[in-house]
Design a protein around this motif. Structure first.
Motif, PDB file in Angstrom:
ATOM      1  N   PHE A 228       0.742  -1.252   0.074  1.00  0.00           N
ATOM      2  CA  PHE A 228       0.154  -0.100   0.195  1.00  0.00           C
ATOM      3  C   PHE A 228       0.911   1.183   0.010  1.00  0.00           C
ATOM      4  O   PHE A 228       2.011   1.425   0.568  1.00  0.00           O
ATOM      5  CB  PHE A 228      -0.843   0.113   1.182  1.00  0.00           C
ATOM      6  N   THR A 229       0.545   2.207  -0.875  1.00  0.00           N
ATOM      7  CA  THR A 229       0.919   3.636  -0.844  1.00  0.00           C
ATOM      8  C   THR A 229      -0.096   4.505  -0.447  1.00  0.00           C
ATOM      9  O   THR A 229      -1.264   4.427  -1.052  1.00  0.00           O
ATOM     10  CB  THR A 229       1.843   3.798  -1.837  1.00  0.00           C
ATOM     11  N   ILE A 230       0.161   5.629   0.059  1.00  0.00           N
ATOM     12  CA  ILE A 230      -0.557   6.842   0.248  1.00  0.00           C
ATOM     13  C   ILE A 230      -0.441   7.713  -1.247  1.00  0.00           C
ATOM     14  O   ILE A 230       0.412   7.816  -1.557  1.00  0.00           O
ATOM     15  CB  ILE A 230      -0.143   7.675   1.507  1.00  0.00           C
ATOM     16  N   ALA A 231      -1.512   8.070  -1.539  1.00  0.00           N
ATOM     17  CA  ALA A 231      -1.557   8.913  -2.677  1.00  0.00           C
ATOM     18  C   ALA A 231      -0.724  10.102  -2.446  1.00  0.00           C
ATOM     19  O   ALA A 231      -0.563  10.708  -1.340  1.00  0.00           O
ATOM     20  CB  ALA A 231      -2.860   9.388  -3.012  1.00  0.00           C
ATOM     21  N   SER A 232      -0.133  10.390  -3.286  1.00  0.00           N
ATOM     22  CA  SER A 232       0.803  11.662  -3.339  1.00  0.00           C
ATOM     23  C   SER A 232       0.159  12.883  -3.044  1.00  0.00           C
ATOM     24  O   SER A 232      -0.750  13.294  -3.635  1.00  0.00           O
ATOM     25  CB  SER A 232       1.495  11.804  -4.904  1.00  0.00           C
TER      26      SER A 232
ATOM     27  N   PHE B 198      -2.243  14.773   6.495  1.00  0.00           N
ATOM     28  CA  PHE B 198      -3.333  14.869   7.684  1.00  0.00           C
ATOM     29  C   PHE B 198      -3.102  16.460   8.175  1.00  0.00           C
ATOM     30  O   PHE B 198      -1.744  16.404   8.773  1.00  0.00           O
ATOM     31  CB  PHE B 198      -3.323  13.788   8.559  1.00  0.00           C
ATOM     32  N   THR B 199      -3.759  17.249   8.156  1.00  0.00           N
ATOM     33  CA  THR B 199      -3.674  18.584   8.743  1.00  0.00           C
ATOM     34  C   THR B 199      -4.308  18.843   9.989  1.00  0.00           C
ATOM     35  O   THR B 199      -5.529  18.808   9.936  1.00  0.00           O
ATOM     36  CB  THR B 199      -3.905  19.545   7.652  1.00  0.00           C
TER      37      THR B 199
END
Length: 208
Positions: free
Chosen positions: A1-5, A9-10
């Motif tokens: 799994f990778t997090i979309a570019s 989280f802000t």
């Protein structure tokens, strides 16, 4: 799994409102300790100060020492301490009121004899504080030159509220005058009419 570019989280700054508390002081006093109110934590609207947090705030007061109203402007004192909050600052008001000062006539200013000039109506003061405005050391009195008691008149000022010490009045006392019959008024021959009983006086003063 990778997090979309580019997806992160802000945690955004939480809105909070800081309001300087209105304060009062008498003219000539030091400024009071300035304080603030902070908007309460509101979980629904995501506003207000979170429990356990504190805000570092400093205050600037509009210049001026005379009686009147001055703005109290809060701002962030230590930015790092407040970095989690988006702070709205509301000003407060410092109200400077007249300083009560009691003027007490000295003993030598309390009386005179009818027909004499007034003494200098010298007073001492209590409660003056450290205001720059000079406090008078002489007062006036109600107009009148007959035997009676007359009120002292307190001066007026924008920064001081002057009052005369309780029970202090100016008294004009009766003037003692000695009447001395002249020699020709001291006797007569038996069977004669009385002479004119002429007298001279001493101590009459300049009464009307």
């Amino acid at each position: 799994f990778t997090i979309a570019s580019g997806k992160v989280f802000t945690i955004e700054k939480r809105p909070v409102t800081v309001t300087a508390v209105n304060q009062f002081k008498n003219y000539g006093d030091d400024d009071p300790v300035f304080t603030k109110t902070v908007s309460a934590f509101d979980a629904v609207n995501n506003t207000g100060l979170k429990s356990g947090d504190s805000l570092s705030v400093k205050y600037a007061v509009q210049s001026g020492d005379n009686v009147g109203s001055r703005s109290i402007t809060p701002s962030s004192d230590v930015e790092a301490t407040n970095s989690n909050y988006d702070i709205t600052f509301n000003t407060g008001t410092l109200t400077i009121t007249q300083r009560p000062v009691t003027l007490t006539p000295v003993d030598a200013a309390l009386s005179k004899y009818y027909g004499s000039d007034d003494p200098t109506l010298t007073v001492t003061n209590s409660g003056a504080g450290s205001g720059a405005e000079e406090i008078p050391n002489v007062v006036t009195r109600a107009t009148g030159e007959t035997v009676n008691t007359w009120a002292f008149v307190a001066p007026t000022s924008s920064n001081y509220l002057f009052t005369i010490a309780s029970g202090k009045v100016f008294t004009i006392e009766k003037r003692g005058v000695v009447l001395t019959p002249v020699d020709a008024a001291l006797s007569k021959t038996y069977g004669s009419d009385d002479p004119t009983l002429t007298v001279t006086n001493s101590g009459a003063g300049s009464g009307a």
